[in-house]
Design a protein around this motif. Structure first.
Motif, PDB file in Angstrom:
ATOM      1  N   VAL A 215      44.139  26.275  47.672  1.00  0.00           N
ATOM      2  CA  VAL A 215      44.951  26.173  46.453  1.00  0.00           C
ATOM      3  C   VAL A 215      44.964  27.503  45.692  1.00  0.00           C
ATOM      4  O   VAL A 215      45.946  27.827  45.021  1.00  0.00           O
ATOM      5  CB  VAL A 215      44.436  25.024  45.551  1.00  0.00           C
ATOM      6  N   ILE A 216      43.918  28.294  45.820  1.00  0.00           N
ATOM      7  CA  ILE A 216      43.789  29.540  45.056  1.00  0.00           C
ATOM      8  C   ILE A 216      44.980  30.487  45.276  1.00  0.00           C
ATOM      9  O   ILE A 216      45.577  30.950  44.299  1.00  0.00           O
ATOM     10  CB  ILE A 216      42.434  30.228  45.332  1.00  0.00           C
ATOM     11  N   PRO A 217      45.385  30.789  46.517  1.00  0.00           N
ATOM     12  CA  PRO A 217      46.540  31.685  46.679  1.00  0.00           C
ATOM     13  C   PRO A 217      47.820  31.106  46.084  1.00  0.00           C
ATOM     14  O   PRO A 217      48.636  31.841  45.522  1.00  0.00           O
ATOM     15  CB  PRO A 217      46.677  31.862  48.193  1.00  0.00           C
ATOM     16  N   PHE A 218      47.989  29.800  46.209  1.00  0.00           N
ATOM     17  CA  PHE A 218      49.159  29.135  45.623  1.00  0.00           C
ATOM     18  C   PHE A 218      49.169  29.326  44.105  1.00  0.00           C
ATOM     19  O   PHE A 218      50.202  29.654  43.514  1.00  0.00           O
ATOM     20  CB  PHE A 218      49.154  27.650  45.994  1.00  0.00           C
ATOM     21  N   LEU A 219      48.027  29.135  43.465  1.00  0.00           N
ATOM     22  CA  LEU A 219      47.938  29.315  42.011  1.00  0.00           C
ATOM     23  C   LEU A 219      48.197  30.765  41.615  1.00  0.00           C
ATOM     24  O   LEU A 219      48.845  31.032  40.594  1.00  0.00           O
ATOM     25  CB  LEU A 219      46.575  28.850  41.496  1.00  0.00           C
ATOM     26  N   LEU A 220      47.702  31.695  42.425  1.00  0.00           N
ATOM     27  CA  LEU A 220      47.898  33.115  42.115  1.00  0.00           C
ATOM     28  C   LEU A 220      49.367  33.516  42.214  1.00  0.00           C
ATOM     29  O   LEU A 220      49.867  34.256  41.367  1.00  0.00           O
ATOM     30  CB  LEU A 220      47.033  33.983  43.030  1.00  0.00           C
ATOM     31  N   THR A 221      50.084  33.034  43.228  1.00  0.00           N
ATOM     32  CA  THR A 221      51.504  33.385  43.321  1.00  0.00           C
ATOM     33  C   THR A 221      52.321  32.651  42.257  1.00  0.00           C
ATOM     34  O   THR A 221      53.320  33.190  41.780  1.00  0.00           O
ATOM     35  CB  THR A 221      52.090  33.104  44.721  1.00  0.00           C
TER      36      THR A 221
ATOM     37  N   LEU B  69      56.037  44.932  37.110  1.00  0.00           N
ATOM     38  CA  LEU B  69      55.964  46.332  36.695  1.00  0.00           C
ATOM     39  C   LEU B  69      55.249  46.498  35.363  1.00  0.00           C
ATOM     40  O   LEU B  69      54.899  47.606  34.981  1.00  0.00           O
ATOM     41  CB  LEU B  69      57.376  46.923  36.617  1.00  0.00           C
ATOM     42  N   GLU B  70      55.024  45.388  34.666  1.00  0.00           N
ATOM     43  CA  GLU B  70      54.440  45.446  33.331  1.00  0.00           C
ATOM     44  C   GLU B  70      52.999  45.955  33.346  1.00  0.00           C
ATOM     45  O   GLU B  70      52.660  46.906  32.671  1.00  0.00           O
ATOM     46  CB  GLU B  70      54.496  44.043  32.711  1.00  0.00           C
ATOM     47  N   ASN B  71      52.132  45.329  34.092  1.00  0.00           N
ATOM     48  CA  ASN B  71      50.741  45.739  34.185  1.00  0.00           C
ATOM     49  C   ASN B  71      50.410  45.861  35.676  1.00  0.00           C
ATOM     50  O   ASN B  71      49.881  44.927  36.279  1.00  0.00           O
ATOM     51  CB  ASN B  71      49.829  44.724  33.491  1.00  0.00           C
ATOM     52  N   LYS B  72      50.731  47.010  36.233  1.00  0.00           N
ATOM     53  CA  LYS B  72      50.620  47.203  37.677  1.00  0.00           C
ATOM     54  C   LYS B  72      49.199  47.016  38.186  1.00  0.00           C
ATOM     55  O   LYS B  72      48.998  46.436  39.248  1.00  0.00           O
ATOM     56  CB  LYS B  72      51.149  48.580  38.069  1.00  0.00           C
ATOM     57  N   PHE B  73      48.206  47.493  37.442  1.00  0.00           N
ATOM     58  CA  PHE B  73      46.818  47.371  37.892  1.00  0.00           C
ATOM     59  C   PHE B  73      46.410  45.904  37.956  1.00  0.00           C
ATOM     60  O   PHE B  73      45.864  45.452  38.965  1.00  0.00           O
ATOM     61  CB  PHE B  73      45.872  48.150  36.975  1.00  0.00           C
ATOM     62  N   LYS B  74      46.674  45.164  36.897  1.00  0.00           N
ATOM     63  CA  LYS B  74      46.289  43.744  36.849  1.00  0.00           C
ATOM     64  C   LYS B  74      47.024  42.947  37.926  1.00  0.00           C
ATOM     65  O   LYS B  74      46.415  42.152  38.647  1.00  0.00           O
ATOM     66  CB  LYS B  74      46.584  43.164  35.467  1.00  0.00           C
ATOM     67  N   ASN B  75      48.315  43.165  38.057  1.00  0.00           N
ATOM     68  CA  ASN B  75      49.092  42.446  39.066  1.00  0.00           C
ATOM     69  C   ASN B  75      48.682  42.853  40.477  1.00  0.00           C
ATOM     70  O   ASN B  75      48.641  42.019  41.381  1.00  0.00           O
ATOM     71  CB  ASN B  75      50.585  42.647  38.838  1.00  0.00           C
ATOM     72  N   GLY B  76      48.357  44.131  40.670  1.00  0.00           N
ATOM     73  CA  GLY B  76      47.863  44.593  41.968  1.00  0.00           C
ATOM     74  C   GLY B  76      46.541  43.941  42.326  1.00  0.00           C
ATOM     75  O   GLY B  76      46.307  43.571  43.478  1.00  0.00           O
ATOM     76  N   LEU B  77      45.677  43.778  41.333  1.00  0.00           N
ATOM     77  CA  LEU B  77      44.397  43.111  41.546  1.00  0.00           C
ATOM     78  C   LEU B  77      44.601  41.638  41.911  1.00  0.00           C
ATOM     79  O   LEU B  77      43.944  41.121  42.819  1.00  0.00           O
ATOM     80  CB  LEU B  77      43.524  43.227  40.287  1.00  0.00           C
ATOM     81  N   VAL B  78      45.550  40.988  41.247  1.00  0.00           N
ATOM     82  CA  VAL B  78      45.862  39.585  41.562  1.00  0.00           C
ATOM     83  C   VAL B  78      46.386  39.474  42.991  1.00  0.00           C
ATOM     84  O   VAL B  78      46.000  38.568  43.742  1.00  0.00           O
ATOM     85  CB  VAL B  78      46.871  38.991  40.548  1.00  0.00           C
ATOM     86  N   ILE B  79      47.234  40.420  43.404  1.00  0.00           N
ATOM     87  CA  ILE B  79      47.766  40.399  44.769  1.00  0.00           C
ATOM     88  C   ILE B  79      46.650  40.644  45.791  1.00  0.00           C
ATOM     89  O   ILE B  79      46.621  40.001  46.848  1.00  0.00           O
ATOM     90  CB  ILE B  79      48.914  41.420  44.931  1.00  0.00           C
ATOM     91  N   LEU B  80      45.719  41.538  45.484  1.00  0.00           N
ATOM     92  CA  LEU B  80      44.594  41.787  46.386  1.00  0.00           C
ATOM     93  C   LEU B  80      43.731  40.525  46.529  1.00  0.00           C
ATOM     94  O   LEU B  80      43.347  40.153  47.644  1.00  0.00           O
ATOM     95  CB  LEU B  80      43.751  42.961  45.877  1.00  0.00           C
ATOM     96  N   ILE B  81      43.440  39.866  45.421  1.00  0.00           N
ATOM     97  CA  ILE B  81      42.665  38.619  45.470  1.00  0.00           C
ATOM     98  C   ILE B  81      43.443  37.565  46.251  1.00  0.00           C
ATOM     99  O   ILE B  81      42.871  36.828  47.065  1.00  0.00           O
ATOM    100  CB  ILE B  81      42.314  38.131  44.044  1.00  0.00           C
TER     101      ILE B  81
ATOM    102  N   SER C 182      35.325  34.087  51.996  1.00  0.00           N
ATOM    103  CA  SER C 182      36.077  35.028  51.159  1.00  0.00           C
ATOM    104  C   SER C 182      35.174  35.798  50.204  1.00  0.00           C
ATOM    105  O   SER C 182      35.407  36.961  49.926  1.00  0.00           O
ATOM    106  CB  SER C 182      37.143  34.282  50.351  1.00  0.00           C
ATOM    107  N   TRP C 183      34.158  35.160  49.699  1.00  0.00           N
ATOM    108  CA  TRP C 183      33.303  35.805  48.699  1.00  0.00           C
ATOM    109  C   TRP C 183      32.268  36.734  49.330  1.00  0.00           C
ATOM    110  O   TRP C 183      31.552  37.433  48.615  1.00  0.00           O
ATOM    111  CB  TRP C 183      32.610  34.771  47.822  1.00  0.00           C
ATOM    112  N   ASP C 184      32.193  36.772  50.663  1.00  0.00           N
ATOM    113  CA  ASP C 184      31.247  37.685  51.306  1.00  0.00           C
ATOM    114  C   ASP C 184      31.602  39.145  51.075  1.00  0.00           C
ATOM    115  O   ASP C 184      30.751  40.014  51.235  1.00  0.00           O
ATOM    116  CB  ASP C 184      31.144  37.401  52.809  1.00  0.00           C
ATOM    117  N   ILE C 185      32.839  39.412  50.675  1.00  0.00           N
ATOM    118  CA  ILE C 185      33.214  40.790  50.352  1.00  0.00           C
ATOM    119  C   ILE C 185      32.427  41.282  49.134  1.00  0.00           C
ATOM    120  O   ILE C 185      32.164  42.470  48.983  1.00  0.00           O
ATOM    121  CB  ILE C 185      34.737  40.941  50.143  1.00  0.00           C
ATOM    122  N   LEU C 186      32.002  40.346  48.276  1.00  0.00           N
ATOM    123  CA  LEU C 186      31.166  40.694  47.128  1.00  0.00           C
ATOM    124  C   LEU C 186      29.684  40.434  47.395  1.00  0.00           C
ATOM    125  O   LEU C 186      28.821  41.181  46.938  1.00  0.00           O
ATOM    126  CB  LEU C 186      31.601  39.882  45.894  1.00  0.00           C
TER     127      LEU C 186
END
Length: 177
Positions: A11-17, A26-38, A127-131
């Protein structure tokens, strides 16, 4: 319980998209880029549930059909959430990129999802093993990335995901006409 947990992760990717569709990318590229990476890190979980059919080998003759129906239900729902999430990302990309680049990115994301499934099902990473275990994870990634087994598995599952994605888009277009 593993099915409930895996569906929660799907469900997490669905909620993120869903969140990204309400934003100006284009408004907050860093924040949106981080959301896309997650999103990219969690997307394979949507398709991973289909591999839970391996647990049917533990079923006895009395519970086999119950287990088959239960796993099928969770796997279908998880896969559907992943396909919808991919469709949402493709729509977001199509506003910024041409169709062929967008299609190539979706195909690449599908292959990466196949690799994520390999990491989860075969190497047993989460997924959390990256951290939690980044050094162990990256060491294993370095050792297996270009092996025939990991590439074959990733490409096979990635193509399956992409094929289902394209078929579902075709049916959605046909239904809407």
């Amino acid at each position: 319980m593993f099915l409930i947990w895996n569906l929660f992760l799907a469900v997490i990717p669905f909620l993120l998209t869903t969140y990204l569709k309400t934003r100006n990318l284009l408004e907050n590229k860093f924040k949106n880029g981080l959301v896309i990476l997650i999103w990219l890190l969690f997307l394979p979980n949507s398709f991973y549930i289909i591999t839970d059919f391996v647990h049917l080998s533990l079923s006895n003759s009395y519970t086999f059909w119950y287990d088959l129906l239960l796993i099928s239900s969770y796997a279908s729902l998880g896969f559907l959430l992943g396909i919808i999430s991919l469709k949402d990302i493709e729509e977001l990309l199509s506003h910024k990129l041409n169709t062929s680049i967008s299609s190539f990115l979706i195909f690449s994301i599908s292959i990466l999802s196949g690799f994520g499934i390999y990491l989860g099902r075969i190497l047993r990473y989460n997924s959390w093993d990256i951290l939690k275990n980044p050094i162990e994870l990256f060491t294993d990634l370095w050792n297996i990335f270009f092996t025939t087994k990991s590439l074959g598995f990733s490409i096979l599952y990635g193509c399956f995901i992409y094929f289902i994605f394209r078929i579902s888009k075709y049916f959605l277009i046909t239904i809407n006409q």
